[in-house]
Design a protein around this motif. Sequence first.
Motif, PDB file in Angstrom:
ATOM      1  N   HIS A  84       0.785  -0.989   0.022  1.00 37.26           N
ATOM      2  CA  HIS A  84       0.066   0.070   0.253  1.00 37.26           C
ATOM      3  C   HIS A  84       0.757   1.263   0.080  1.00 37.26           C
ATOM      4  O   HIS A  84       0.208   2.544   0.132  1.00 37.26           O
ATOM      5  N   TRP A 314     -13.304   1.249   3.706  1.00 31.68           N
ATOM      6  CA  TRP A 314     -12.155   1.883   2.975  1.00 31.68           C
ATOM      7  C   TRP A 314     -12.491   1.569   1.288  1.00 31.68           C
ATOM      8  O   TRP A 314     -13.280   0.879   0.855  1.00 31.68           O
ATOM      9  N   ASP A 316     -10.580   2.297  -2.638  1.00 31.05           N
ATOM     10  CA  ASP A 316      -9.408   2.327  -3.492  1.00 31.05           C
ATOM     11  C   ASP A 316      -9.937   3.380  -4.546  1.00 31.05           C
ATOM     12  O   ASP A 316     -10.520   3.023  -5.390  1.00 31.05           O
ATOM     13  N   ARG A 326      -5.614   3.903  -1.337  1.00 30.01           N
ATOM     14  CA  ARG A 326      -6.537   3.550  -0.322  1.00 30.01           C
ATOM     15  C   ARG A 326      -7.180   4.840   0.812  1.00 30.01           C
ATOM     16  O   ARG A 326      -6.224   5.384   1.227  1.00 30.01           O
ATOM     17  N   VAL A 369     -13.467  -1.642  -0.853  1.00 31.81           N
ATOM     18  CA  VAL A 369     -12.807  -2.764  -0.159  1.00 31.81           C
ATOM     19  C   VAL A 369     -13.888  -3.485   0.405  1.00 31.81           C
ATOM     20  O   VAL A 369     -14.054  -3.134   1.421  1.00 31.81           O
ATOM     21  N   THR A 370     -14.280  -4.851  -0.217  1.00 27.96           N
ATOM     22  CA  THR A 370     -15.689  -5.248   0.460  1.00 27.96           C
ATOM     23  C   THR A 370     -15.067  -6.387   1.106  1.00 27.96           C
ATOM     24  O   THR A 370     -16.151  -7.061   1.992  1.00 27.96           O
ATOM     25  N   ASP A 372     -11.980  -8.958   3.269  1.00 24.26           N
ATOM     26  CA  ASP A 372     -10.586  -9.149   3.707  1.00 24.26           C
ATOM     27  C   ASP A 372     -10.129 -10.585   3.405  1.00 24.26           C
ATOM     28  O   ASP A 372     -10.673 -11.486   4.093  1.00 24.26           O
TER      29      ASP A 372
END
Length: 401
Positions: A84, A314, A316, A326, A369-370, A372
């Motif tokens: 990142h 979050w 992107d 991000r 950001v759906t 993990d």
Amino acid sequence: VAQLRSEHGAQAQLGSHDRDNLELLRLLMQQVQQQQRPDPVPAALLARLQVPLARAAMADPGFFVRDEHPARELLNQIAEVGAHWLGDDDVDPQLLQRMAQSVQGLLGEDARAPEVFAAANDDVQQHQRAAAHRAELAERRHVEAARGKERLELARRQANLQIDQCCDAQVPPRFVQTLLRQAWADALTLTRLRHGDDSPQWQERLQQTERIATVTAQAVDAPGGTDTALAAEVEAALVQVGYHAEEAAAVARRLATPGGEDAITSRTELSARLKARVRLGEQAGTIAAAPASTRSNAEEAAYQQLCALPFGSWFDIDDGDGTLRRQRLSWYSLLTGHALLVNPRGQKIADTDLDTLARQISAGRAQLVTEDNGRLVDRAWQSSLDALRALAGGPSREASE
């Protein structure tokens, strides 16, 4: 290999087990590096870490089978930074310095035992927690500032609404309406901001607004002249929002006199003074405006999705140069549409609005950001295993599942 040959002769080689371990490590690092951004700072850290990792992998086969192996933990910490990394805006420089010192410390000794990596990883994580705490505090300050701006904007809207209603009902002179929407609106805004809708102070301001409209809507030669009590009240209210006594008195005389006339201060002079003034809250910026055009179906769907998201989601986001950065949606308001985006360090990226963000999502310039997918090092290891299965002609994990 050089050490072996110096001790046992030029023909000495590593055993097949050690060669396999090094090959596995090469595959793993290759997968890790594929997920890194092209920046020399984290790349240099990963490069320096390879020698200590090789020692650990050869000394302890558990490196490859233990998800929580301290050496893998340290590798993941540094790899996540590199994945990142977009510069000092995204990673705390103090944390980066600590990572570099930990890696350098591993190079300075023949680090093989897991305990050595555990100590280095604990040191990095301690600084990472401190960096996260600093980011949380910074983000909280920005959220509180954004909420304050929203309260100010809502108070200003309500003040303007009340003034518009009085002007529509009584129709005072045009210059009086200008004074109401500039000077007196600030007094109304401050009262509502401090005391709220249901307070006697707010009700008193509303009554004063009606009296101003009634008095100034009268003819210039109406009997009674200036309402001195009203003028004193208006002057006191304007002084509270930062007007100098002379300016406040000049505005108050016009707002308490039939026809809005004043023999002491001319309209030109008073207009110039008001134009030079900073309005209440003006230095803090304004809330985002309403959408310039109707949203398409895709934009409306993205907008409705945003309105249901929890704070802290979050994204992107492409800032225009093709690089996804991000950003965290720290806070937003369904009343004004205002939204606050911060970077991983809690620093404000932009004051934006939900409409703009929805249009970015619809255009493919922003994505939520759906999920993990787990730690980077674990994903890289699984990809390495899949590559080995493919070479062996076996199915990948996804295919076997």
